[in-house]
Enzyme design. Structure first.
Site, PDB file in Angstrom:
ATOM      1  CG  ASP A 154      -1.819   1.285   1.143  1.00 45.74           C
ATOM      2  OD1 ASP A 154      -2.371   1.565   0.065  1.00 45.74           O
ATOM      3  OD2 ASP A 154      -1.920   1.998   2.151  1.00 45.74           O
ATOM      4  CG  ASN A 280      -2.681   7.927  -4.970  1.00 43.75           C
ATOM      5  OD1 ASN A 280      -3.529   7.694  -5.808  1.00 43.75           O
ATOM      6  ND2 ASN A 280      -1.469   7.394  -5.010  1.00 43.75           N
ATOM      7  CG  ASP A 307      -5.979   5.556   2.613  1.00 47.70           C
ATOM      8  OD1 ASP A 307      -4.930   5.308   3.234  1.00 47.70           O
ATOM      9  OD2 ASP A 307      -5.994   5.935   1.422  1.00 47.70           O
ATOM     10  N   GLY A 326      -3.201  12.391   1.136  1.00 48.77           N
ATOM     11  CA  GLY A 326      -3.793  11.709   2.277  1.00 48.77           C
ATOM     12  C   GLY A 326      -4.525  12.618   3.242  1.00 48.77           C
TER      13      GLY A 326
HETATM   14 ZN   LIG Z   1      -3.249   3.143  -0.686  1.00 48.79          ZN
END
Ligand SMILES: [Zn+2]
Length: 426
Positions: A154, A280, A307, A326
């Protein structure tokens, strides 16, 4: 020694595993759920939860705790306090730290540290490839042995389909779950926002939806060929949802998650919130957002994961082309989803709770979020009626990068219990 006994009284118990939705007491003895019938009332502490909803503990399948290496953004202690305040009793930590979690030694050290300082349960993932560089594979069996619950690169993903196929074969032999951030880097290149009207207006390079969709399709086809499950992370586009729907119709073992920001916002949020709406995969169009809601409604998407990606004020104060991708999400996910999905009529309560409980549990194939005698007393308690303004006072995270400050939500977290102890109570 007297055992620690609790009676959680009078909440509406919502348990997707059994389709239960009724008012009853839940008893706890020594950190585990006790059978109500055989429970000795004497000496038990009674906690009045009338008017509230008691659910199995929520799991967040996708968080960045930033430890080791980037603890100015977050660490295990601050990140898990944020999780507790957000109603999560378990979080799944991503391996893109510094150093990368790609060796059994680093996994073992983190598993110990997570248990020592975590306010909630932390499940540790490890990388699929060494240094997440997509060139050499990690040792799936050794990582599992050391305590990793899943493998993922990730932040990016293995670009070479042959290497990804080999990674899946290794994971299959080792019996460890694979979760994948889907992004074809040759298409993303140095994109900043969704390749749409806002990127064009701001003169920024776009990230096309195809960069995600190609890898979702690749992973579905590999999962089909190998008969081995792949979980695709943070879907953002309508066609990605269609691809997962197609895969499920074909009987392919593919599962999917979406993040609250993709449920609530579109690319237009970038105009108002600037770098706090830069993530993203990027926020996309209203058409994509509606497809995600439909995917949640029809069961194509079984998991909501935050996330949670903390960044410092300084980093997010850079120009939008340079600021990191983010947003934080642990404290805001449940109020946002209660408002947009439950109040908004997209999902009944039982199904919304399933996206945070049975959904993640089935992906990880671990006994998480069970509300049955003998299971750990991990609960998420919701207040469906409260009105919440998302403010800095709500945030336990070390970072503040969220586009949701000042948003008013209807419904939120009233308490979080892990192993029979409150780790958060409002
Ligand atoms: Zn990711």
């Amino acid at each position: 020694m007297t055992e620690n006994r609790l009676i959680l009284r009078g909440a509406l118990v919502v348990n997707p595993e059994t389709n239960e939705q009724r008012v009853r007491d839940v008893c706890v003895a020594d950190g585990r759920i006790a059978d109500v019938a055989g429970f000795a009332m004497q000496g038990a502490e009674v906690i009045d939860l009338r008017g509230l909803v008691l659910c199995p503990g929520f799991t967040d399948l996708h968080v960045h705790l930033r430890e080791p290496g980037q603890t100015h953004k977050e660490d295990i202690a601050s990140g898990t306090l944020a999780a507790a305040a957000g109603g999560f009793t378990s979080v799944v930590a991503m391996p893109n730290t510094s150093p990368t979690v790609d060796s059994p030694e680093v996994v073992a050290a983190l598993v110990r540290r997570n248990a020592e300082v975590g306010a909630v349960r932390v499940l540790q993932t490890a990388a699929l490839s060494l240094g997440r560089k997509g060139r050499e594979l990690t040792d799936a069996a050794a990582l599992k042995q050391a305590g990793a619950v899943a493998l993922t690169d990730d932040g990016s993903c293995i670009q070479d389909a042959g290497l990804m196929r080999e990674a899946l074969l290794n994971a299959r032999s080792a019996g460890i779950t694979v979760i994948d951030h889907c992004e074809e880097m040759s298409l993303t290149a140095s994109g900043i926002l969704h390749a749409g009207e806002i990127a064009k207006k701001l003169g920024l390079k776009g990230i096309p939806a195809s960069s995600e969709e190609l890898v979702v399709a690749r992973d579905a086809i590999l999962a089909a060929e190998l008969g081995f499950p792949v979980h695709v992370q943070h879907l953002s586009s309508a066609r990605s949802v269609s691809l997962v729907r197609w895969a499920k119709e074909e009987g392919i073992p593919l599962s999917a998650e979406v993040a609250p920001h993709h449920i609530v916002l579109t690319e237009r949020a970038c105009c108002e919130h600037g770098t706090n709406a830069k993530m993203n995969p990027p926020l996309r169009t209203e058409r994509d957002r509606l497809a995600i809601l439909e995917g949640l409604r029809d069961g194509t998407i079984e998991v909501i994961a935050t996330d949670h990606a903390p960044h410092s004020d300084d980093e997010k104060a850079r120009p939008i082309s340079e600021a990191p991708f983010g947003v934080i999400g642990l404290e805001t996910a449940v109020p946002l989803c209660l408002t947009e999905l439950y109040r908004g009529g997209v999902l009944p309560l039982l199904e919304l709770v399933a996206k945070f409980t049975t959904g993640p549990r089935r992906v990880l194939r671990l006994p998480l979020g069970l509300l049955e005698p003998g299971a750990p007393a991990d609960f998420t308690v919701l207040d469906l009626e409260c009105e919440i303004r998302i403010g800095p006072d709500m945030l336990r995270s070390r970072s503040r990068n969220t586009p949701f400050l000042n948003r008013i939500c209807r419904g939120g977290v009233a308490g979080t219990m892990v192993g029979g102890k409150w780790v958060f109570r409002r």
